[in-house]
Design a protein around this motif. Structure first.
Motif, PDB file in Angstrom:
ATOM      1  N   ILE A 262       0.826  -1.127   0.112  1.00  0.00           N
ATOM      2  CA  ILE A 262       0.008  -0.164  -0.002  1.00  0.00           C
ATOM      3  C   ILE A 262       0.779   1.228   0.045  1.00  0.00           C
ATOM      4  O   ILE A 262       2.097   1.066   0.336  1.00  0.00           O
ATOM      5  CB  ILE A 262      -1.001   0.034   1.149  1.00  0.00           C
ATOM      6  CG1 ILE A 262      -0.172  -0.156   2.384  1.00  0.00           C
ATOM      7  CG2 ILE A 262      -1.958  -1.143   1.264  1.00  0.00           C
ATOM      8  CD1 ILE A 262      -1.050   0.258   3.891  1.00  0.00           C
ATOM      9  N   LYS A 263       0.320   2.339  -0.389  1.00  0.00           N
ATOM     10  CA  LYS A 263       0.737   3.733  -0.326  1.00  0.00           C
ATOM     11  C   LYS A 263       0.131   4.302   0.929  1.00  0.00           C
ATOM     12  O   LYS A 263      -1.150   4.381   0.613  1.00  0.00           O
ATOM     13  CB  LYS A 263       0.815   4.254  -1.653  1.00  0.00           C
ATOM     14  CG  LYS A 263       1.317   5.579  -1.680  1.00  0.00           C
ATOM     15  CD  LYS A 263       2.862   5.765  -2.051  1.00  0.00           C
ATOM     16  CE  LYS A 263       3.057   7.326  -2.279  1.00  0.00           C
ATOM     17  NZ  LYS A 263       4.756   7.141  -2.411  1.00  0.00           N
TER      18      LYS A 263
ATOM     19  N   TRP B 240      -0.548   5.911   9.923  1.00  0.00           N
ATOM     20  CA  TRP B 240      -1.026   4.450   9.490  1.00  0.00           C
ATOM     21  C   TRP B 240      -0.692   3.546  10.707  1.00  0.00           C
ATOM     22  O   TRP B 240      -1.300   2.766  10.909  1.00  0.00           O
ATOM     23  CB  TRP B 240      -0.420   4.136   8.081  1.00  0.00           C
ATOM     24  CG  TRP B 240      -0.497   2.665   7.838  1.00  0.00           C
ATOM     25  CD1 TRP B 240      -1.595   2.158   7.041  1.00  0.00           C
ATOM     26  CD2 TRP B 240       0.127   1.453   8.081  1.00  0.00           C
ATOM     27  NE1 TRP B 240      -1.633   0.744   7.028  1.00  0.00           N
ATOM     28  CE2 TRP B 240      -0.310   0.416   7.627  1.00  0.00           C
ATOM     29  CE3 TRP B 240       1.461   1.361   8.843  1.00  0.00           C
ATOM     30  CZ2 TRP B 240       0.063  -0.892   7.990  1.00  0.00           C
ATOM     31  CZ3 TRP B 240       1.849   0.139   9.007  1.00  0.00           C
ATOM     32  CH2 TRP B 240       1.266  -1.053   8.603  1.00  0.00           C
ATOM     33  N   LYS B 241       0.651   3.725  11.222  1.00  0.00           N
ATOM     34  CA  LYS B 241       1.077   2.636  12.034  1.00  0.00           C
ATOM     35  C   LYS B 241       0.171   2.733  13.393  1.00  0.00           C
ATOM     36  O   LYS B 241      -0.274   1.682  13.942  1.00  0.00           O
ATOM     37  CB  LYS B 241       2.335   3.133  12.569  1.00  0.00           C
ATOM     38  CG  LYS B 241       3.016   1.949  13.439  1.00  0.00           C
ATOM     39  CD  LYS B 241       3.095   0.627  12.931  1.00  0.00           C
ATOM     40  CE  LYS B 241       4.029  -0.299  13.673  1.00  0.00           C
ATOM     41  NZ  LYS B 241       3.475  -1.141  15.014  1.00  0.00           N
ATOM     42  N   MET B 242      -0.266   3.842  13.577  1.00  0.00           N
ATOM     43  CA  MET B 242      -1.403   4.147  14.848  1.00  0.00           C
ATOM     44  C   MET B 242      -2.633   3.405  14.469  1.00  0.00           C
ATOM     45  O   MET B 242      -3.077   2.650  15.428  1.00  0.00           O
ATOM     46  CB  MET B 242      -1.414   5.693  15.090  1.00  0.00           C
ATOM     47  CG  MET B 242      -2.311   5.681  16.491  1.00  0.00           C
ATOM     48  SD  MET B 242      -2.848   7.419  16.917  1.00  0.00           S
ATOM     49  CE  MET B 242      -1.596   8.537  16.191  1.00  0.00           C
TER      50      MET B 242
ATOM     51  N   TRP C  77     -12.924  -3.328   6.420  1.00  0.00           N
ATOM     52  CA  TRP C  77     -11.358  -3.364   5.875  1.00  0.00           C
ATOM     53  C   TRP C  77     -11.331  -1.775   5.180  1.00  0.00           C
ATOM     54  O   TRP C  77     -10.432  -1.094   5.490  1.00  0.00           O
ATOM     55  CB  TRP C  77     -11.154  -4.392   4.944  1.00  0.00           C
ATOM     56  CG  TRP C  77      -9.966  -4.355   3.943  1.00  0.00           C
ATOM     57  CD1 TRP C  77      -9.783  -3.495   2.889  1.00  0.00           C
ATOM     58  CD2 TRP C  77      -8.876  -4.776   4.192  1.00  0.00           C
ATOM     59  NE1 TRP C  77      -8.647  -3.712   2.284  1.00  0.00           N
ATOM     60  CE2 TRP C  77      -7.901  -4.301   3.093  1.00  0.00           C
ATOM     61  CE3 TRP C  77      -7.997  -5.676   5.202  1.00  0.00           C
ATOM     62  CZ2 TRP C  77      -6.738  -4.942   2.953  1.00  0.00           C
ATOM     63  CZ3 TRP C  77      -7.090  -6.179   4.856  1.00  0.00           C
ATOM     64  CH2 TRP C  77      -5.982  -5.691   3.991  1.00  0.00           C
ATOM     65  N   GLU C  78     -12.336  -1.423   4.185  1.00  0.00           N
ATOM     66  CA  GLU C  78     -12.276  -0.347   3.428  1.00  0.00           C
ATOM     67  C   GLU C  78     -12.329   0.768   4.629  1.00  0.00           C
ATOM     68  O   GLU C  78     -11.508   1.971   4.156  1.00  0.00           O
ATOM     69  CB  GLU C  78     -13.440  -0.451   2.523  1.00  0.00           C
ATOM     70  CG  GLU C  78     -13.409   1.001   1.559  1.00  0.00           C
ATOM     71  CD  GLU C  78     -14.583   1.039   0.477  1.00  0.00           C
ATOM     72  OE1 GLU C  78     -14.873   2.071  -0.072  1.00  0.00           O
ATOM     73  OE2 GLU C  78     -15.196   0.015   0.381  1.00  0.00           O
ATOM     74  N   ALA C  79     -13.226   0.792   5.457  1.00  0.00           N
ATOM     75  CA  ALA C  79     -13.259   2.054   6.334  1.00  0.00           C
ATOM     76  C   ALA C  79     -11.706   2.088   7.155  1.00  0.00           C
ATOM     77  O   ALA C  79     -11.561   3.224   7.079  1.00  0.00           O
ATOM     78  CB  ALA C  79     -14.455   1.727   7.432  1.00  0.00           C
ATOM     79  N   ALA C  80     -11.372   1.089   7.662  1.00  0.00           N
ATOM     80  CA  ALA C  80      -9.991   1.052   8.096  1.00  0.00           C
ATOM     81  C   ALA C  80      -8.937   1.783   7.492  1.00  0.00           C
ATOM     82  O   ALA C  80      -8.184   2.349   7.987  1.00  0.00           O
ATOM     83  CB  ALA C  80      -9.912  -0.352   8.802  1.00  0.00           C
ATOM     84  N   GLN C  81      -8.810   1.366   6.111  1.00  0.00           N
ATOM     85  CA  GLN C  81      -8.117   1.780   5.238  1.00  0.00           C
ATOM     86  C   GLN C  81      -8.107   3.330   5.116  1.00  0.00           C
ATOM     87  O   GLN C  81      -7.101   4.077   5.108  1.00  0.00           O
ATOM     88  CB  GLN C  81      -7.849   1.130   3.647  1.00  0.00           C
ATOM     89  CG  GLN C  81      -7.809  -0.279   3.753  1.00  0.00           C
ATOM     90  CD  GLN C  81      -6.693  -1.060   4.753  1.00  0.00           C
ATOM     91  OE1 GLN C  81      -5.597  -0.360   4.528  1.00  0.00           O
ATOM     92  NE2 GLN C  81      -6.915  -1.609   5.583  1.00  0.00           N
ATOM     93  N   LYS C  82      -9.228   3.812   4.799  1.00  0.00           N
ATOM     94  CA  LYS C  82      -9.622   5.195   5.058  1.00  0.00           C
ATOM     95  C   LYS C  82      -9.176   6.192   6.049  1.00  0.00           C
ATOM     96  O   LYS C  82      -8.484   6.867   6.130  1.00  0.00           O
ATOM     97  CB  LYS C  82     -11.035   5.610   4.662  1.00  0.00           C
ATOM     98  CG  LYS C  82     -11.502   5.123   3.173  1.00  0.00           C
ATOM     99  CD  LYS C  82     -12.818   5.537   2.880  1.00  0.00           C
ATOM    100  CE  LYS C  82     -13.179   5.196   1.452  1.00  0.00           C
ATOM    101  NZ  LYS C  82     -14.601   5.248   1.201  1.00  0.00           N
ATOM    102  N   ARG C  83      -9.473   5.471   7.357  1.00  0.00           N
ATOM    103  CA  ARG C  83      -8.963   5.875   8.579  1.00  0.00           C
ATOM    104  C   ARG C  83      -7.382   5.843   8.920  1.00  0.00           C
ATOM    105  O   ARG C  83      -6.717   6.891   9.169  1.00  0.00           O
ATOM    106  CB  ARG C  83      -9.639   5.164   9.721  1.00  0.00           C
ATOM    107  CG  ARG C  83     -10.931   5.552  10.110  1.00  0.00           C
ATOM    108  CD  ARG C  83     -11.275   5.017  11.440  1.00  0.00           C
ATOM    109  NE  ARG C  83     -11.062   3.556  11.690  1.00  0.00           N
ATOM    110  CZ  ARG C  83     -11.736   2.540  11.056  1.00  0.00           C
ATOM    111  NH1 ARG C  83     -12.807   2.967  10.781  1.00  0.00           N
ATOM    112  NH2 ARG C  83     -11.333   1.376  11.469  1.00  0.00           N
ATOM    113  N   ALA C  84      -6.821   5.035   8.178  1.00  0.00           N
ATOM    114  CA  ALA C  84      -5.279   4.897   8.219  1.00  0.00           C
ATOM    115  C   ALA C  84      -4.616   5.857   7.339  1.00  0.00           C
ATOM    116  O   ALA C  84      -3.436   5.951   7.348  1.00  0.00           O
ATOM    117  CB  ALA C  84      -5.048   3.466   8.082  1.00  0.00           C
TER     118      ALA C  84
ATOM    119  N   VAL D 159      -4.747   5.323   3.908  1.00  0.00           N
ATOM    120  CA  VAL D 159      -4.143   4.506   2.677  1.00  0.00           C
ATOM    121  C   VAL D 159      -4.700   5.462   1.335  1.00  0.00           C
ATOM    122  O   VAL D 159      -5.791   5.872   1.187  1.00  0.00           O
ATOM    123  CB  VAL D 159      -4.785   3.261   2.589  1.00  0.00           C
ATOM    124  CG1 VAL D 159      -4.167   2.385   1.252  1.00  0.00           C
ATOM    125  CG2 VAL D 159      -4.076   2.515   3.981  1.00  0.00           C
ATOM    126  N   ILE D 160      -3.713   5.374   0.298  1.00  0.00           N
ATOM    127  CA  ILE D 160      -4.142   6.358  -0.822  1.00  0.00           C
ATOM    128  C   ILE D 160      -4.122   5.369  -1.815  1.00  0.00           C
ATOM    129  O   ILE D 160      -3.148   4.324  -1.946  1.00  0.00           O
ATOM    130  CB  ILE D 160      -3.261   7.524  -1.167  1.00  0.00           C
ATOM    131  CG1 ILE D 160      -1.874   7.653  -0.318  1.00  0.00           C
ATOM    132  CG2 ILE D 160      -3.564   8.763  -1.252  1.00  0.00           C
ATOM    133  CD1 ILE D 160      -0.995   8.669  -0.384  1.00  0.00           C
TER     134      ILE D 160
END
Length: 91
Positions: A9-10, A17-19, A69-76, A78-79
């Motif tokens: 991922i980017k 992201w790590k948090m 999963w999608e929501a977690a990626q947005k919160r983190a 991920v672009i």
């Protein structure tokens, strides 16, 4: 049979992201997901690859396809999309 995922991922910001990733430890433990490695690109600090083991291919695909999963990626932060590869260990 356990399935290994390699996800690349980017992210906008590695610390952000790590948090978010660390906050998901209880969920991964509950599902039996084991993270075996997190790697940062030598050329780009915001490019990350993760290696994780899921109890089954079906579970791995269900988790990746889930709205959570999608929501977690947005919160983190991920672009863009993900490069996800599924593997079964043979040796």
């Amino acid at each position: 049979m356990a399935t290994t995922l390699i996800v690349s991922i980017k992210v906008e910001d590695m610390a952000k992201w790590k948090m978010a990733f660390d906050e998901a430890v209880p969920m991964r433990e509950k599902l039996g997901i084991k993270v075996t490695g997190i790697y940062q690109s030598a050329d780009d600090a915001n490019s990350i690859s993760l290696i994780s083991e899921y109890p089954s291919l079906e579970m791995a695909k269900a988790v990746v396809a889930s709205p959570e999963w999608e929501a977690a990626q947005k919160r983190a932060g991920v672009i863009g999309g993900f490069d996800i590869k599924y593997f079964n260990k043979i040796a």
